[in-house]
Write an enzyme that holds these catalytic residues in place. Sequence first.
Site, PDB file in Angstrom:
ATOM      1  N   LYS A  90      -6.433   4.612   8.041  1.00 43.09           N
ATOM      2  CA  LYS A  90      -5.263   5.240   7.838  1.00 43.09           C
ATOM      3  C   LYS A  90      -5.671   6.913   7.526  1.00 43.09           C
ATOM      4  O   LYS A  90      -4.689   7.842   8.047  1.00 43.09           O
ATOM      5  CB  LYS A  90      -4.870   4.996   6.249  1.00 43.09           C
ATOM      6  CG  LYS A  90      -4.197   3.442   6.277  1.00 43.09           C
ATOM      7  CD  LYS A  90      -3.883   2.807   4.969  1.00 43.09           C
ATOM      8  CE  LYS A  90      -3.137   1.551   4.998  1.00 43.09           C
ATOM      9  NZ  LYS A  90      -3.017   1.311   3.540  1.00 43.09           N
ATOM     10  N   SER A 136       0.727  -1.158  -0.023  1.00 48.78           N
ATOM     11  CA  SER A 136      -0.128   0.012   0.022  1.00 48.78           C
ATOM     12  C   SER A 136       0.869   1.158  -0.026  1.00 48.78           C
ATOM     13  O   SER A 136       0.485   2.408  -0.223  1.00 48.78           O
ATOM     14  CB  SER A 136      -1.026  -0.001   1.127  1.00 48.78           C
ATOM     15  OG  SER A 136      -0.263  -0.191   2.387  1.00 48.78           O
TER      16      SER A 136
END
Length: 813
Positions: A699, A656
């Site tokens: 996140k 990611s």
Amino acid sequence: MAASDRLVPVERLCWVCDPAQFRFTSTEEFTNLEGSIGQERALAAIEFGLGMTNNGFNLYLAGEPGTGRSSTICSMLRRKAKEEPPPSDWCYVHNFDNPDSPIALPLPAGKGGELAADLRELLDYVRVNIPTALESKEYETNRVAIIETFQEKNGEMFADLEKEAGEQGFALQRTVSGLVIVPQKEGRNFTQEEYDSLEPEERERVDNLGRELTEKLNDVLRQVRENEKALRDALAQLDRELGLSAVGHHLNPLKEKYAGFQKVLAYLESVQEDLLLNLEDFKPQVPPPQIPGLKLPRQEPTFERYQVNVLVENDPDRGAPIVSETNPTYNNLFGRIENIMQVGGVATTNFTLIKPGALHRANGGYLIVDAREVLINPFAWESLKRAIRNSEIRIEDVLEQYRFMTVVSLKPEPVPLHAKIIMIGSYLIYYLLFYLEPEYRKFFKVKAEFDSNIKRTPQLVQDYALFVASHCRKEGLLHFDPSGVAAVLEHAARLVEDQERLSTQFMELSDLLREASFWATNGGAELVDRTWVKKALDEKTYRSNRLEERLQEFLADGTILCDTEGSVVGQINGLSVMTLADYTFGRPSRLTVRVTLGRAGMVNIEREVKLSGPIHDKGVLILTGYLGGKFAQDKPLSFSASICFEQSYEGIEGDSASSAELYGLLSALSGLPVRQGIAVTGSVNQHGQIQPIGGVNYKVEGFFAVCKAKGLTGDQGVMIPKINERNLMLSDEVVQAVQAGEFHIWSVETVDQGIEVLTGVPAGELQPDGSYPEGSVNFLVNERLKSMVERLRKLGKPDEKETAKGGGEGEAS
């Protein structure tokens, strides 16, 4: 396209459940939920598996814990079992021919207890009536008459023999060694001197007569023994007739009652025969002689052999049994034979100490077991396979094979097995069994998969409201109003990070209902609304986020470096997710890139020190493919770049961060600074497309918390993949900050779109002549790569002396 055009609209940041769609004021108005929620595929598989009666079509329910596997199968089985006939009762009885092998008797449901009661009544009856009959005057008279008859016969034979011996000058006398024929003289026995003085002819005559009479005596003794045997037979026949008269009219009705069960009739015949052969056991026992100072126990005959051990008794009105064995050890599954410790440490057992297992109780119905528990318990899995293969339940001492000496024990007759076995377990155990256990596919042919998330539909939303109502009613919780149910549904969507799907982790949702009810009760509320659901979630977070707060403190005070303002070349904020047991949160990580002359290419510092996993390494290597495809069509790639997560001391895994690494590399090559107020997440492929990632909500919220601690400027935010927009289920605080313009969420589909947002400079599209627009990011990167290639070529040229000697390497490519 301007960076503002990449902003995600506020309405796309979180799915909000509209409470107005519910037509109730309280979940108390609902009835209980029937069946499961949204598991149509699993329900169809279960229906098929339960309908198949062929051997081997047992079921494996695969899925994550808390998805309703146990509750669903139990609910379905309760409905199905009611319509099925109850299975047979099973009893163990004494085997009079082979006592070590008790006999298993099947009887219709409810009849096993009746048979045991009938045998107890029979035993009570004969224990009273047989002694009475044995002590009756009629029995004694007949017995005396039989004995006298045989005594008279014996007396007559001895009298005839004695008369004949007397006529021959002999007498019949009893000695220590028994009856003997001795010669007589003048009414007395011959002396040895008189016998020796006889003439040889006379002595021979006496000897011959003695032998003849002795043979006749032997014939008489032989006849006496036969008469004694006949006497015993006659007395036994008398006892048998007495026993038949005493128990026959009580046993005959039992034989009529169980006329349709041949195995039971055979057992009753064996009971009758054993009773008649052991009438003496029913007579009053004479106490043993007592020794002064030592009291000897009185030995009473045992009648356990006439008892019936009802192993399994089923209710004729309750249908097929459903047994859920939570501790499937060998003994709990297959039964056991218990022992009684006697004085001196001697262990004894009998058929009445045979105890049933879960398979016995579930026979004719359904058995539910946990797959993991079956596999970790010794002997359970192998024995279960054997039982299914042979269609029988055999009670054995599995430890016998490990003993040095064989211990005498019972070998009960096996019981035929007709049960549907249902194992519940994870996908991992399912795949391990499927590939590593050869016989698994033979015995468990049906798999029912329980999904951990399901597509949201209007009907499903209403079913969740029914679930809330059923759970509140079942556990006595405060009921929920529409806003409370809506908040629960929003949390169900957040659990799967999808605005179009809902979680089926009902265990976690049930905990939320309990906690929300607790806080509402403490607050004096009558119903649970959205406020109390949010409080329950906040309190749960507070109980678990100590480490997250500590990291936020380090980020806020600068212990962990993270810029949220300004612009820096070759530096960018990446985002990662940390999971600690039951708590997950996001945190930013500074990522730096340095570019130098050289041919080393991409150097992943995490990989060099073995702190990165293979997926992360793959993401870094993809960057080389992207750069080669975009900038190395007319020249080689000749540079060295080091990529590093600063202040990272633990392992790194996942791809990611690959887009963030690429943005940092493009910034370092182009010399354009990157906005530090924007954190980036998303993986990238070799064509520059931004791919979706997981944990997007954690996140975003993790970086928002850092920006909030350092001060929101209105220019900060997070850039996510466009595909992840549907996964946004952000907290109310983040949504409100975005709505107020204090924080932003950008979504991009390509690297070019992302680099424009981060630098404020257009990426630049490739022109027909193979160049990029001047001043664009791609133009600056391309020019930098060209200059690096030229420098390397110049630095790589050998001097003339080395060329003359033939020692040059030639021009670098």
